[in-house]
Design a protein around this motif. Sequence first.
Motif, short mmCIF file in Angstrom:
data_model
loop_
_atom_site.label_atom_id
_atom_site.label_comp_id
_atom_site.label_asym_id
_atom_site.label_seq_id
_atom_site.Cartn_x
_atom_site.Cartn_y
_atom_site.Cartn_z
N MET A 1 -19.54 -12.27 -15.27
CA MET A 1 -19.95 -13.05 -14.10
C MET A 1 -19.47 -12.34 -12.83
O MET A 1 -18.33 -11.91 -12.73
N SER A 2 -20.39 -12.17 -11.88
CA SER A 2 -20.01 -11.46 -10.65
C SER A 2 -19.11 -12.33 -9.80
O SER A 2 -19.04 -13.54 -9.98
N ASN A 3 -18.43 -11.65 -8.86
CA ASN A 3 -17.56 -12.38 -7.95
C ASN A 3 -18.33 -13.40 -7.14
O ASN A 3 -17.85 -14.49 -6.84
N ASP A 4 -19.55 -13.01 -6.76
CA ASP A 4 -20.40 -13.93 -5.97
C ASP A 4 -20.69 -15.20 -6.75
O ASP A 4 -20.61 -16.30 -6.22
N GLN A 5 -21.04 -14.95 -8.05
CA GLN A 5 -21.38 -16.10 -8.89
C GLN A 5 -20.17 -17.01 -9.10
O GLN A 5 -20.26 -18.23 -9.07
N SER A 6 -19.02 -16.37 -9.30
CA SER A 6 -17.77 -17.10 -9.49
C SER A 6 -17.46 -17.95 -8.25
O SER A 6 -17.08 -19.11 -8.34
N ALA A 7 -17.62 -17.34 -7.08
CA ALA A 7 -17.38 -18.05 -5.82
C ALA A 7 -18.35 -19.23 -5.67
O ALA A 7 -17.96 -20.31 -5.21
N MET A 8 -19.62 -18.99 -6.08
CA MET A 8 -20.62 -20.06 -5.99
C MET A 8 -20.24 -21.22 -6.92
O MET A 8 -20.38 -22.38 -6.55
N ASN A 9 -19.75 -20.86 -8.13
CA ASN A 9 -19.32 -21.90 -9.08
C ASN A 9 -18.18 -22.74 -8.50
O ASN A 9 -18.20 -23.96 -8.57
N GLU A 10 -17.21 -22.03 -7.92
CA GLU A 10 -16.05 -22.73 -7.32
C GLU A 10 -16.50 -23.68 -6.23
O GLU A 10 -16.03 -24.80 -6.11
N LEU A 11 -17.44 -23.21 -5.41
CA LEU A 11 -17.97 -24.01 -4.31
C LEU A 11 -18.69 -25.24 -4.87
O LEU A 11 -18.53 -26.36 -4.36
N HIS A 12 -19.45 -25.02 -5.94
CA HIS A 12 -20.20 -26.12 -6.57
C HIS A 12 -19.24 -27.18 -7.10
O HIS A 12 -19.43 -28.39 -6.88
N TRP A 13 -18.16 -26.73 -7.78
CA TRP A 13 -17.17 -27.67 -8.29
C TRP A 13 -16.50 -28.45 -7.16
O TRP A 13 -16.27 -29.64 -7.25
N LEU A 14 -16.20 -27.71 -6.11
CA LEU A 14 -15.53 -28.31 -4.96
C LEU A 14 -16.40 -29.40 -4.33
O LEU A 14 -15.94 -30.51 -4.05
N ILE A 15 -17.67 -29.08 -4.14
CA ILE A 15 -18.61 -30.05 -3.56
C ILE A 15 -18.74 -31.27 -4.48
O ILE A 15 -18.75 -32.41 -4.03
#
Length: 323
Positions: A1-15
């Motif tokens: 998983m790319s860093n971008d995807q990982s960051a997007m996942n974290e953002l999704h969880w946060l939201i």
Amino acid sequence: MSNDQSAMNELHWLIDMVQTIEVGLVVLDANYNIQLWNGFMENHSGVSPNSIKGKNLFEQFPDLPESWLKQKMESVFLLKNRTFISWEQRPYVFKFKNYRPITGRADAMYQNITLLPLASLTGKITHISIIIYDVTDIAINKLQLKTANEQLEQLSQTDGLTQLHNRRHWQHCMEREFERFARYQDSATLVMLDIDHFKQVNDKYGHPAGDKVIQNIAHILKQSLRETDCAGRYGGEEFAIVLAKTSAEDALNFTERLRQKIEASEIIHDNRKISVTVSLGINELNDGVVNTSNWLSGADKALYQAKQGGRNCSRIYVEGSDE
């Protein structure tokens, strides 16, 4: 998983967390326009995030305590410090209905509020977050405990039969009035009241009838008192009254009216009418009264003189008259 995807996942969880968390989250810009309105706020206000985003908080909720809340927020922007508002300071900021079944006794949700400064990447405070916690259960429990404690306090000061002050609490009233005289020379008079031939009432009609007689006298006494007076049940059939800012002569007017009311009244017990009379002793505070025991003993001596004088009368204590 790319860093971008990982960051997007974290953002999704946060939201996702922000939306489902059981606290209210609101983010405002410096002009109090709404930038974030989470699921908790939507559920309790009935207003969706899409319909409110970018709009002014105070225009959308005119019932908010605007000047008070703005003042709190301005200090958060200015001092860059969070502020906490307890339900005990203000029960709620947003008037939300209380839907909690356990605490159906509260109409509105009790709230604790945190105002949090939010900094941009450059470190400048650009936004403020309002965090709203539903503390209805805690608040109701605490309020119920407070009420229960107040009732216990009231009970500990009250005579069960008459609902007048009990002897201990009445003595506090007497001491307080004595201290006021010592400090400010405020006049005060003590009255002792005793039911005449009370033993005969008990012997002839029984103790429940005796209790009823005592309650009747307490009721008449209560109706005769002013706010500043303090009456208590001193013993079995004996009552004591502290009349604040009252001379012996004024106390005599009071006791004679009271005596006549009691004499004119009657109670019915087991279809039998019972009437009683009372004797009263009066003692006004003066510089010769050295302490509360001395004050009380003078009123007692005057009561004894009323008994000796044929009962159903009032007597004022005169220094030396007991010798």
